[in-house]
Design an enzyme around this catalytic site. Sequence first.
Site, PDB file in Angstrom:
ATOM      1  N   PHE B 123      74.049  55.851 134.085  1.00 22.88           N
ATOM      2  CA  PHE B 123      74.800  54.777 133.525  1.00 22.88           C
ATOM      3  C   PHE B 123      76.172  54.292 134.532  1.00 22.88           C
ATOM      4  O   PHE B 123      76.776  54.468 135.216  1.00 22.88           O
ATOM      5  CB  PHE B 123      74.473  54.491 132.090  1.00 22.88           C
ATOM      6  CG  PHE B 123      74.235  54.353 130.879  1.00 22.88           C
ATOM      7  CD1 PHE B 123      72.613  53.583 130.907  1.00 22.88           C
ATOM      8  CD2 PHE B 123      74.810  52.822 130.457  1.00 22.88           C
ATOM      9  CE1 PHE B 123      72.384  53.292 130.269  1.00 22.88           C
ATOM     10  CE2 PHE B 123      74.312  52.143 129.662  1.00 22.88           C
ATOM     11  CZ  PHE B 123      72.884  52.059 129.401  1.00 22.88           C
ATOM     12  N   ARG B 312      80.257  46.913 133.862  1.00 19.89           N
ATOM     13  CA  ARG B 312      79.872  46.296 133.961  1.00 19.89           C
ATOM     14  C   ARG B 312      80.474  44.233 134.025  1.00 19.89           C
ATOM     15  O   ARG B 312      79.347  43.570 134.020  1.00 19.89           O
ATOM     16  CB  ARG B 312      79.336  45.715 132.055  1.00 19.89           C
ATOM     17  CG  ARG B 312      78.379  46.610 131.631  1.00 19.89           C
ATOM     18  CD  ARG B 312      78.255  47.195 130.504  1.00 19.89           C
ATOM     19  NE  ARG B 312      77.423  48.375 130.223  1.00 19.89           N
ATOM     20  CZ  ARG B 312      77.464  48.138 128.217  1.00 19.89           C
ATOM     21  NH1 ARG B 312      77.741  47.598 127.711  1.00 19.89           N
ATOM     22  NH2 ARG B 312      75.885  49.343 128.381  1.00 19.89           N
ATOM     23  N   HIS B 378      78.539  40.470 124.818  1.00 24.21           N
ATOM     24  CA  HIS B 378      78.227  41.410 124.259  1.00 24.21           C
ATOM     25  C   HIS B 378      79.045  42.217 123.119  1.00 24.21           C
ATOM     26  O   HIS B 378      78.862  43.249 122.601  1.00 24.21           O
ATOM     27  CB  HIS B 378      77.272  42.619 125.705  1.00 24.21           C
ATOM     28  CG  HIS B 378      76.771  43.629 125.369  1.00 24.21           C
ATOM     29  ND1 HIS B 378      75.701  43.784 124.295  1.00 24.21           N
ATOM     30  CD2 HIS B 378      77.340  44.859 124.957  1.00 24.21           C
ATOM     31  CE1 HIS B 378      75.531  44.866 124.014  1.00 24.21           C
ATOM     32  NE2 HIS B 378      76.019  45.731 124.898  1.00 24.21           N
TER      33      HIS B 378
END
Lengths: 257, 619
Positions: B123, B312, B378
């Site tokens: 990730f 991100r 988010h």
Amino acid sequence: MDKRTFRVYRGDNERGELKSYEVEINEGMVVLDVIHQIQAEQENDLAVRWNCKAGKCGSCSMEINGKPKLACMTRMNEYEPGQTIVVTPLKAFPVLKDLVSDVSWNYRQNERIKPVKLAPEAKTDRGYVMYQKDVDRIQEFRKCIECYLCQDVCHILRDHDKQDAFIGPRFMIRVASLEMHPLDIEDRLPELKEEFGSGYCNITRCCTDVCPEHINLTDNGIIPLKERVVDRFYDPVTILRRKIFGPRKKKLPPINK
Amino acid sequence: MDISEIRTIEHDVLIVGAGGAGLSAAIEASAQGMSTGIVMKSLLGKAHTVMAEGGMAAALANVDSRDHWKIHFRDTMRGGKFLNVWRMAELHAKLAPERVKLLEEWGAVFDRTKEGLINQRNFGGHRYPRLAHVGDRTGLEMIRTLQDHGIHQGIETYMECTALDLVKDESGAVNGIVCMWRETGNFILFKAKAIIFATGGGGKAWDVTSNSWEYTGDGYAMAYEAGAELMDMEFNQFHPTGMVWPLSVKGILVTESVRGEGGILLNSEGTRFMYNYIPDRFKSETADTEEEAARWLAGDKNARRPPELLTRDVVARAINEEVKAGRGSKHGGAYLNIATQRSAEDIKRKLPSMYHQFKVLAELDITKEPMEVGPTCHYFMGGIRVEADTSMSTVPGLFACGECAAGMHGANRLGGNSLSDLLVFGYLSGKSAAEYARSKGTYTELDAEQVNSIIRNATSILNRESGENPYLLHEALEKNMQTNVGIIRKSETLDKGIAEIEKLKQSYKSVKAKGTSQFNPGWHEALSLRNLLITAESVARAALLREESRGAHTREDFPGEQPEWLKYNIAISKGANGQMQLHKVGRDAPDRELQRIAKSSIEDLEAEVAKEKQTSNLT
């Protein structure tokens, strides 16, 4: 843009009616979008449950043109242009208001099922050891999002109101996910037969048809469970063997410590 | 109103919110022998956790044996741009592995490695494959496991029950909360010795968001109204990959696992643009050629990670830049392609819910075509300011954990650190709330004046003759936040955004919900709008104050991280005059050893960890 007529149930368990709404449909819309549009523009108090809007939480279960479906995953272009869409709450459960039904019975069923109990000898300092091929089939059952569409469509519950006798397909596969867990050592077969009413299911596969997660409830979960019940309680050979040798122990996967 | 007529229930520990954090907290409080209740706006098992996809990060070292809590900790601090509360990041990295293993004991069935252990995937921002997962539905597995375990622990659940506001005793400690049954509109009072908020974030203040209707910042606003401090509210994570088409699903999450499994980002010219956006801090650890990235995907442990797996904040800004430069996809995003990187069979096995989601909602086969994606609001890194070891807020008796608590993730959260955060801090807050409740001894009477005022605020929305439509006010707020307090910020637009929020606050005073109090979404919408407005205001004001760009907070007029700003967090509280007050609070000097670990070069730290592992194997 395309105009449509929606007929939506408004009311509670005692009385209600289908009310008509004219709505405008844009490309890509799903039924839940239309319900929200009616709610924002025409009827602020139209009651509907929803959460994720992506088929992951199982909240927006309702009946669309008579079929149990998730409103968030039902695209408007599934229907013919000009076709009227009728939206009603789940039939198998009492209506609280409009499209919201009382599904609390389902929560009570889950509490009746004995929780997981893993074989202590399978535990290592790096966690439990089990192999992918041994968990594949229960991972299928664990995809369940508890939308209760299977409970709604099951004729034992929907048409015969046997809520007191049968826990329904959702909880049959919950039991299956525990009974088929490679490391679980609990025994749930006696209550499956006596209390959960596994014998009631006559394998019409309606639950499998409506499952939005495409879980093969009937063939992979319910039938194998029914077979286990038959083996245990009705097969004279296994009954005799159990009398002589005692209950069969679960064979655990090998561990390389 | 005589409050003795309202049904009142007592619990040693009461939890608000039944996602991963709330359930973990309830299970622990109950294990400590507390009478425990849990209040939730939705049905049990439907909270936002259910939507989490990728996995939970824990240094189990099942896939790459080099992993260790120190490296997880280092990754977390770097991802958070060193603004994290050091102690929280330490606790998280240290405790995550045992909490994940406990989840397995409670029935979670993770994907397995060949050796039969919990499998882990790559990730963004994580040095090694670290995310324990189940396909791309890890959140479902987590919430169902906690739910199925929790229902046998003697915890009382109160479903579809909305918390309205906290009640405090004479000493200023929290002693109860006023709630409302959504079905009937009736009020219910809880007396509690300790209350834990696990209420999640407030993404519903934005137009494009991956968050559901529940995410209206209830915990922030209730804590704020009760006098607690909020912190780091300027750090809002825009996930780089939300769906952009069709419009009705705009914002719905496309899991980072798509990139974890090898998915690449392309612009309209077919360029793999992430190579142009590698920050200096990550240059030495990121592949700079497609050849190296391909080797990494094939499993070469010496190859560096592809730039699509940068943190991100970096990826979201890059997509934003490409679109602004006119190189966006058809509907104003970027192309995310996994079809060319993995076989159709692999994609369906590893990313089944993404396959299903695009097939149904966008009529697109991700095994054949690229997806279109763009940033979507988010996650809140900020939230209720808590003490690291106890999770207690600045108001005695009020605890917070999960997304609604601040500190763990600093300026930017790494994917996968959220689910493990829920397990770790849910557990820790349950434990310390139980200790606190035990020390409290008895329940105290709820102050009738406070209770009445909370109920009056709620019912006046229904009782007014006419007024503003709550749905339209909410829409105006979403548009405002999207335009003026979005992913790229500057003082001019932030000022405009704040002015607009002030206007909306005025309009809110005359908000009107039509219909009765029974299951009335219009009323519920109006009630949550108060919370969203407080949340939005705190975000906008903090964003204006922080004159630097760090992690998820990007100021066009103040580019780059400013060392001076690393010394402060921004805390927010309600002033005596009722106005929102912001203050810069100095950060404690980090523990020396933690600082050494976080600042080590990856080579040095890997060598140190390898040596440690060798020694412990020998003993």
